[in-house]
Design an enzyme around this catalytic site. Structure first.
Site, PDB file in Angstrom:
ATOM      1  N   THR A  18       0.837  -1.208   0.000  1.00  0.00           N
ATOM      2  CA  THR A  18       0.000   0.000   0.000  1.00  0.00           C
ATOM      3  C   THR A  18       0.870   1.256   0.000  1.00  0.00           C
ATOM      4  O   THR A  18       0.533   2.260  -0.589  1.00  0.00           O
ATOM      5  CB  THR A  18      -0.909   0.014   1.247  1.00  0.00           C
ATOM      6  OG1 THR A  18      -1.572  -1.234   1.356  1.00  0.00           O
ATOM      7  CG2 THR A  18      -1.942   1.108   1.174  1.00  0.00           C
ATOM      8  N   ARG A  22       7.807  -2.660   2.724  1.00  0.00           N
ATOM      9  CA  ARG A  22       7.940  -2.761   4.182  1.00  0.00           C
ATOM     10  C   ARG A  22       8.303  -4.173   4.574  1.00  0.00           C
ATOM     11  O   ARG A  22       7.623  -5.121   4.165  1.00  0.00           O
ATOM     12  CB  ARG A  22       6.624  -2.403   4.862  1.00  0.00           C
ATOM     13  CG  ARG A  22       6.526  -0.937   5.089  1.00  0.00           C
ATOM     14  CD  ARG A  22       5.305  -0.585   5.879  1.00  0.00           C
ATOM     15  NE  ARG A  22       4.957   0.767   5.478  1.00  0.00           N
ATOM     16  CZ  ARG A  22       3.866   1.395   5.822  1.00  0.00           C
ATOM     17  NH1 ARG A  22       2.986   0.789   6.579  1.00  0.00           N
ATOM     18  NH2 ARG A  22       3.645   2.609   5.425  1.00  0.00           N
ATOM     19  N   SER A 113       6.163   3.747   8.627  1.00  0.00           N
ATOM     20  CA  SER A 113       4.996   4.470   9.137  1.00  0.00           C
ATOM     21  C   SER A 113       4.657   4.156  10.588  1.00  0.00           C
ATOM     22  O   SER A 113       5.479   4.337  11.469  1.00  0.00           O
ATOM     23  CB  SER A 113       3.810   4.181   8.216  1.00  0.00           C
ATOM     24  OG  SER A 113       2.717   4.936   8.589  1.00  0.00           O
ATOM     25  N   HIS A 114       3.479   3.594  10.801  1.00  0.00           N
ATOM     26  CA  HIS A 114       2.982   3.334  12.155  1.00  0.00           C
ATOM     27  C   HIS A 114       3.457   1.986  12.697  1.00  0.00           C
ATOM     28  O   HIS A 114       3.125   1.633  13.822  1.00  0.00           O
ATOM     29  CB  HIS A 114       1.457   3.358  12.121  1.00  0.00           C
ATOM     30  CG  HIS A 114       0.918   2.403  11.097  1.00  0.00           C
ATOM     31  ND1 HIS A 114       1.057   2.625   9.754  1.00  0.00           N
ATOM     32  CD2 HIS A 114       0.298   1.224  11.211  1.00  0.00           C
ATOM     33  CE1 HIS A 114       0.531   1.625   9.081  1.00  0.00           C
ATOM     34  NE2 HIS A 114       0.060   0.754   9.946  1.00  0.00           N
ATOM     35  N   LYS A 126      10.011   4.123   0.524  1.00  0.00           N
ATOM     36  CA  LYS A 126       9.032   4.453  -0.511  1.00  0.00           C
ATOM     37  C   LYS A 126       9.586   5.530  -1.424  1.00  0.00           C
ATOM     38  O   LYS A 126      10.442   6.324  -1.011  1.00  0.00           O
ATOM     39  CB  LYS A 126       7.687   4.870   0.085  1.00  0.00           C
ATOM     40  CG  LYS A 126       7.746   5.780   1.275  1.00  0.00           C
ATOM     41  CD  LYS A 126       6.369   5.967   1.896  1.00  0.00           C
ATOM     42  CE  LYS A 126       6.440   6.984   3.025  1.00  0.00           C
ATOM     43  NZ  LYS A 126       5.168   7.395   3.544  1.00  0.00           N
ATOM     44  N   ASP A 279       1.839   9.733  13.944  1.00  0.00           N
ATOM     45  CA  ASP A 279       2.453   8.404  13.875  1.00  0.00           C
ATOM     46  C   ASP A 279       3.958   8.463  13.625  1.00  0.00           C
ATOM     47  O   ASP A 279       4.563   9.536  13.687  1.00  0.00           O
ATOM     48  CB  ASP A 279       1.771   7.576  12.782  1.00  0.00           C
ATOM     49  CG  ASP A 279       2.141   8.056  11.391  1.00  0.00           C
ATOM     50  OD1 ASP A 279       2.458   9.242  11.247  1.00  0.00           O
ATOM     51  OD2 ASP A 279       2.124   7.234  10.454  1.00  0.00           O
ATOM     52  N   ASP A 281       5.947   8.430  11.009  1.00  0.00           N
ATOM     53  CA  ASP A 281       6.515   9.339  10.010  1.00  0.00           C
ATOM     54  C   ASP A 281       5.715  10.630   9.841  1.00  0.00           C
ATOM     55  O   ASP A 281       5.955  11.392   8.895  1.00  0.00           O
ATOM     56  CB  ASP A 281       6.672   8.629   8.668  1.00  0.00           C
ATOM     57  CG  ASP A 281       5.346   8.130   8.103  1.00  0.00           C
ATOM     58  OD1 ASP A 281       4.435   7.850   8.895  1.00  0.00           O
ATOM     59  OD2 ASP A 281       5.230   8.015   6.875  1.00  0.00           O
ATOM     60  N   ASP A 283       2.549  11.337   9.069  1.00  0.00           N
ATOM     61  CA  ASP A 283       1.453  11.609   8.131  1.00  0.00           C
ATOM     62  C   ASP A 283       0.078  11.284   8.716  1.00  0.00           C
ATOM     63  O   ASP A 283      -0.931  11.805   8.265  1.00  0.00           O
ATOM     64  CB  ASP A 283       1.673  10.907   6.777  1.00  0.00           C
ATOM     65  CG  ASP A 283       1.906   9.415   6.894  1.00  0.00           C
ATOM     66  OD1 ASP A 283       1.863   8.885   8.019  1.00  0.00           O
ATOM     67  OD2 ASP A 283       2.140   8.773   5.851  1.00  0.00           O
ATOM     68  N   ARG A 284       0.046  10.440   9.742  1.00  0.00           N
ATOM     69  CA  ARG A 284      -1.249  10.128  10.358  1.00  0.00           C
ATOM     70  C   ARG A 284      -1.537  11.051  11.539  1.00  0.00           C
ATOM     71  O   ARG A 284      -0.600  11.566  12.148  1.00  0.00           O
ATOM     72  CB  ARG A 284      -1.263   8.692  10.880  1.00  0.00           C
ATOM     73  CG  ARG A 284      -1.111   7.670   9.813  1.00  0.00           C
ATOM     74  CD  ARG A 284      -1.225   6.276  10.383  1.00  0.00           C
ATOM     75  NE  ARG A 284      -1.216   5.328   9.286  1.00  0.00           N
ATOM     76  CZ  ARG A 284      -1.791   4.138   9.318  1.00  0.00           C
ATOM     77  NH1 ARG A 284      -2.409   3.735  10.408  1.00  0.00           N
ATOM     78  NH2 ARG A 284      -1.751   3.342   8.280  1.00  0.00           N
ATOM     79  N   THR A 346      -7.945   2.179  -1.042  1.00  0.00           N
ATOM     80  CA  THR A 346      -7.034   2.504   0.065  1.00  0.00           C
ATOM     81  C   THR A 346      -5.639   2.771  -0.483  1.00  0.00           C
ATOM     82  O   THR A 346      -5.147   2.026  -1.325  1.00  0.00           O
ATOM     83  CB  THR A 346      -6.988   1.318   1.040  1.00  0.00           C
ATOM     84  OG1 THR A 346      -8.279   1.169   1.618  1.00  0.00           O
ATOM     85  CG2 THR A 346      -5.964   1.540   2.137  1.00  0.00           C
ATOM     86  N   GLU A 365      -8.721   9.468   4.897  1.00  0.00           N
ATOM     87  CA  GLU A 365      -8.852   8.021   5.008  1.00  0.00           C
ATOM     88  C   GLU A 365      -9.180   7.646   6.443  1.00  0.00           C
ATOM     89  O   GLU A 365      -8.724   8.303   7.388  1.00  0.00           O
ATOM     90  CB  GLU A 365      -7.546   7.342   4.635  1.00  0.00           C
ATOM     91  CG  GLU A 365      -7.149   7.525   3.199  1.00  0.00           C
ATOM     92  CD  GLU A 365      -5.983   6.610   2.863  1.00  0.00           C
ATOM     93  OE1 GLU A 365      -6.234   5.571   2.265  1.00  0.00           O
ATOM     94  OE2 GLU A 365      -4.853   6.924   3.238  1.00  0.00           O
ATOM     95  N   GLU A 366      -9.904   6.529   6.570  1.00  0.00           N
ATOM     96  CA  GLU A 366     -10.241   6.032   7.905  1.00  0.00           C
ATOM     97  C   GLU A 366      -8.995   5.685   8.717  1.00  0.00           C
ATOM     98  O   GLU A 366      -9.029   5.690   9.930  1.00  0.00           O
ATOM     99  CB  GLU A 366     -11.158   4.816   7.812  1.00  0.00           C
ATOM    100  CG  GLU A 366     -10.707   3.678   6.891  1.00  0.00           C
ATOM    101  CD  GLU A 366      -9.488   2.911   7.350  1.00  0.00           C
ATOM    102  OE1 GLU A 366      -9.367   2.694   8.566  1.00  0.00           O
ATOM    103  OE2 GLU A 366      -8.669   2.533   6.496  1.00  0.00           O
ATOM    104  N   SER A 367      -7.879   5.391   8.021  1.00  0.00           N
ATOM    105  CA  SER A 367      -6.660   4.969   8.710  1.00  0.00           C
ATOM    106  C   SER A 367      -5.889   6.165   9.253  1.00  0.00           C
ATOM    107  O   SER A 367      -4.670   6.220   9.153  1.00  0.00           O
ATOM    108  CB  SER A 367      -5.794   4.156   7.766  1.00  0.00           C
ATOM    109  OG  SER A 367      -5.511   4.901   6.597  1.00  0.00           O
ATOM    110  N   LYS A 378      -0.673  12.479   3.098  1.00  0.00           N
ATOM    111  CA  LYS A 378      -1.491  12.887   4.224  1.00  0.00           C
ATOM    112  C   LYS A 378      -0.579  13.603   5.203  1.00  0.00           C
ATOM    113  O   LYS A 378       0.635  13.401   5.192  1.00  0.00           O
ATOM    114  CB  LYS A 378      -2.206  11.707   4.847  1.00  0.00           C
ATOM    115  CG  LYS A 378      -1.344  10.510   5.217  1.00  0.00           C
ATOM    116  CD  LYS A 378      -2.261   9.359   5.589  1.00  0.00           C
ATOM    117  CE  LYS A 378      -1.503   8.153   6.078  1.00  0.00           C
ATOM    118  NZ  LYS A 378      -0.993   7.312   4.991  1.00  0.00           N
ATOM    119  N   ARG A 503      -8.939  -6.656   7.662  1.00  0.00           N
ATOM    120  CA  ARG A 503      -9.620  -5.468   8.181  1.00  0.00           C
ATOM    121  C   ARG A 503     -11.100  -5.575   7.843  1.00  0.00           C
ATOM    122  O   ARG A 503     -11.457  -5.861   6.686  1.00  0.00           O
ATOM    123  CB  ARG A 503      -9.054  -4.202   7.557  1.00  0.00           C
ATOM    124  CG  ARG A 503      -7.550  -4.017   7.762  1.00  0.00           C
ATOM    125  CD  ARG A 503      -7.201  -2.536   7.740  1.00  0.00           C
ATOM    126  NE  ARG A 503      -5.777  -2.280   7.588  1.00  0.00           N
ATOM    127  CZ  ARG A 503      -4.879  -2.395   8.570  1.00  0.00           C
ATOM    128  NH1 ARG A 503      -5.256  -2.802   9.758  1.00  0.00           N
ATOM    129  NH2 ARG A 503      -3.603  -2.100   8.349  1.00  0.00           N
TER     130      ARG A 503
END
Ligand code: G16
Length: 550
Positions: A18, A22, A113-114, A126, A279, A281, A283-284, A346, A365-367, A378, A503
């Site tokens: 995604t 990773r 990320s998270h 990435k 988070d 990095d 972005d969240r 997603t 996004e929901e995430s 984001k 999920r």
């Protein structure tokens, strides 16, 4: 300086997910593993001579090693200039801002990320394109194809570079410029928001905020912007020093991994009125009111509904976009505003075309991801500044704004259930079965343990047709729509590194105020039961309950 050409053997697992590649640190640390992937990226970039690359990461374990390797490989590939964050640090949104501000040709961001960090944790890499956004699927597919056939890579044979000092140096013919990781990003945010207005909020005696950076990359950004530029009292930002293992914590801002913050906002003695977290990095984001966790889907809807209070958006929004599993709360707002609302798969990369084409101004996004057209990622702090702007301009508290929002638009009661690290084959079997039965589900009636009955309206496997470039992305998740307007979505995560993560996204709309304050899991119970009946989750995964409910 000598360029060494190293013979190598291809790995078969370098398919970006995604959000980039990773894996466990141990995998990345295998001889040639990182180098193979980086060379594959440069091969897809093409002739690198004369090009500018941005480089940085979230500071997690292995960041320092990888930065040195990539600098040496970038010089060997012939890049004219590499802009690298001081000490190898750049948050994901900051990297996007730097790419755009300096008109770079692309950027490499090191982050998982998270996902947890440390020697036993995860690492990731990435590639972002010149618009500042994640590489599209055509690009990432090409990387994977090259990675399967790679036989050699090139790297400068030289000592490690000093990237602790801001300034320029050269490596062979490549200029390596060490930049302040915060400066460009902070200037960009200052151009979007009314900092003077937010300062008045921090001066209010009834307003007290806590920002939890979860020992991750946003600490220095939040300190400089919130405490430095916006006058928030010192100590507003907690866990502000980025640590290679995030202090052993899971740097994911959700009610489970940021439970301390949720608790703090429910502790009157602390006098807190607003909480936020970000988070690994940056972005969240997560935002919290007093005694109220604000779901990312609701946060997106509230920001869009109040966007005109923010200088950058005071003339209105061109349109909005959300990922398919994100609740449809924002759709209602878009309808009221008379603007388009796009539904994408997603993955932030799918918003890039809509933002570039000027079709969407804000996406979410929901995430826990929300962002605007100022960058192509984001952006956690941006979302928090949106909230602070709205709180400053309305003079209301966050929980009041959310409740007023529900009163006006109704509430899309929403939750995500994650079954983490299940057997990969079991996950694939579950999804394959759902894909097969989806076309037969319309009209089927299910009787739940509560004797409640639910009728399925339709079900499908989501396919996205990009309205800008016409590309088609299939198999993006099974959607089950109920006659009463509820929805269940099933998909496998594309960011996990162990087994598979299932999920299940549950959404039920209500405009009955009696339901607004009911516990979310209670309101969603019929859907939770139905999800198991339709997908046979317990039977196929062997799990009795989800690992994470957010
Ligand atoms: C990445 C993507 C997001 C996506 C998220 C969850 O976020 O950038 O667009 O929503 O993964 O993906 P999945 O459900 O496949 O695990 P991040 O913050 O991990 O880069």
């Amino acid at each position: 300086m000598t360029i060494r050409v190293i013979e190598t053997t291809a790995f078969d697992d370098q398919k970006p997910g995604t959000s980039g590649l990773r894996k466990k640190v141990a995998r990345f640390a295998l001889p040639h593993y990182l180098e193979n992937y980086v060379q594959s990226v440069f091969t897809v970039v093409g002739d690198c001579h004369g090009k500018t690359l941005v480089l940085g990461g979230d500071g997690r374990f292995y960041n320092d090693v990888a930065i040195q390797v990539i600098l040496k490989m970038a010089a060997a590939a012939g890049f004219a200039r590499v802009l690298v964050g001081q000490n190898g640090i750049l948050s994901t949104p900051a990297a996007s801002a730097v790419i755009r501000e300096h008109k770079a040709d692309g950027g490499i961001i090191l982050s998982a990320s998270h996902n947890p960090g440390g020697p036993k944790g995860d690492f990731g890499i990435k590639y972002n394109l010149s618009n500042g956004g994640p590489a599209n699927e055509t690009f990432t597919d090409a990387i994977f194809q090259v990675s399967k056939k790679i036989t050699q890579y090139a790297i400068e044979d030289c000592p490690d570079l000093n990237i602790a000092q801001i300034g320029e140096q050269t490596l062979d013919k490549t200029v390596i410029e060490v930049i302040d990781p915060v400066a460009d990003y902070a200037a960009l945010l200052k151009s979007l928001f009314d900092f003077e207005s937010i300062k008045t909020l921090f001066a209010r005696p009834d307003f007290k905020m806590r920002y939890d950076a979860l020992n991750a990359v946003t600490g220095p950004y939040a300190k400089r912007i919130l405490e430095g530029m916006l006058g928030a009292p010192e100590g507003t930002v907690v866990n502000a020093t980025p640590l290679a293992d995030f202090g052993g914590r899971h740097p994911d801002p959700n009610p489970v991994y940021a439970a301390d913050l949720i608790r703090a906002l429910s502790t009157p003695a602390l006098g807190l009125s607003f909480g936020a977290a970000s988070d690994g990095d940056g972005d969240r984001n997560m935002v919290v009111g007093r005694n109220l966790f604000i779901s990312p889907s609701d946060s997106l809807a509230v920001i869009v509904a109040n966007a005109r209070l923010i200088p950058a958006y005071e003339k209105g929004l061109a349109g909005v976009a959300r990922s398919m599993p994100t609740s449809r709360a924002v759709d209602r707002v878009a309808e009221a505003l008379g603007i388009s609302c796009y539904e994408t798969p997603t993955g932030w990369k799918f918003f890039g075309n809509l933002l570039d084409a000027g079709k969407a101004t804000i996406c979410g996004e929901e995430s826990s991801g929300t962002g605007g057209n100022h960058v192509r990622e984001k952006d956690g702090l941006w979302a928090v500044l949106c909230w602070l702007s709205i709180l400053a301009k309305t003079g209301k508290h966050a929980e009041t704004l959310v409740r007023e929002h529900w009163a006006r638009f109704g509430r899309n009661v929403y939750s995500r259930h994650d079954y983490e690290g299940i057997d990969r084959e079991a996950g694939q079997t579950l999804m394959a079965r759902l894909r097969e039965i989806a076309p037969t589900l319309a009209g089927k009636c299910f009787t739940l343990p509560s004797s409640h009955t639910m009728v399925i309206d339709k079900a499908d496997d989501f396919t996205y047709h990009d309205p800008v470039d016409g590309s088609v992305s299939e198999h993006q998740g099974i959607r089950v729509f109920l006659k009463d307007g509820s929805r269940i979505v099933f998909r496998l995560s594309g960011t996990g590194t162990v087994g598979a993560t299932l999920r299940v996204y549950l959404e039920r709309y209500t405009d009955n105020p009696a339901h607004y304050e009911e516990p979310v899991q209670t309101t969603l119970k019929p859907l939770i039961d139905l999800a198991d009946q339709v997908a046979h989750i317990r039977e196929i995964t062997g799990r009795q309950a989800p690992d994470v409910i957010s």
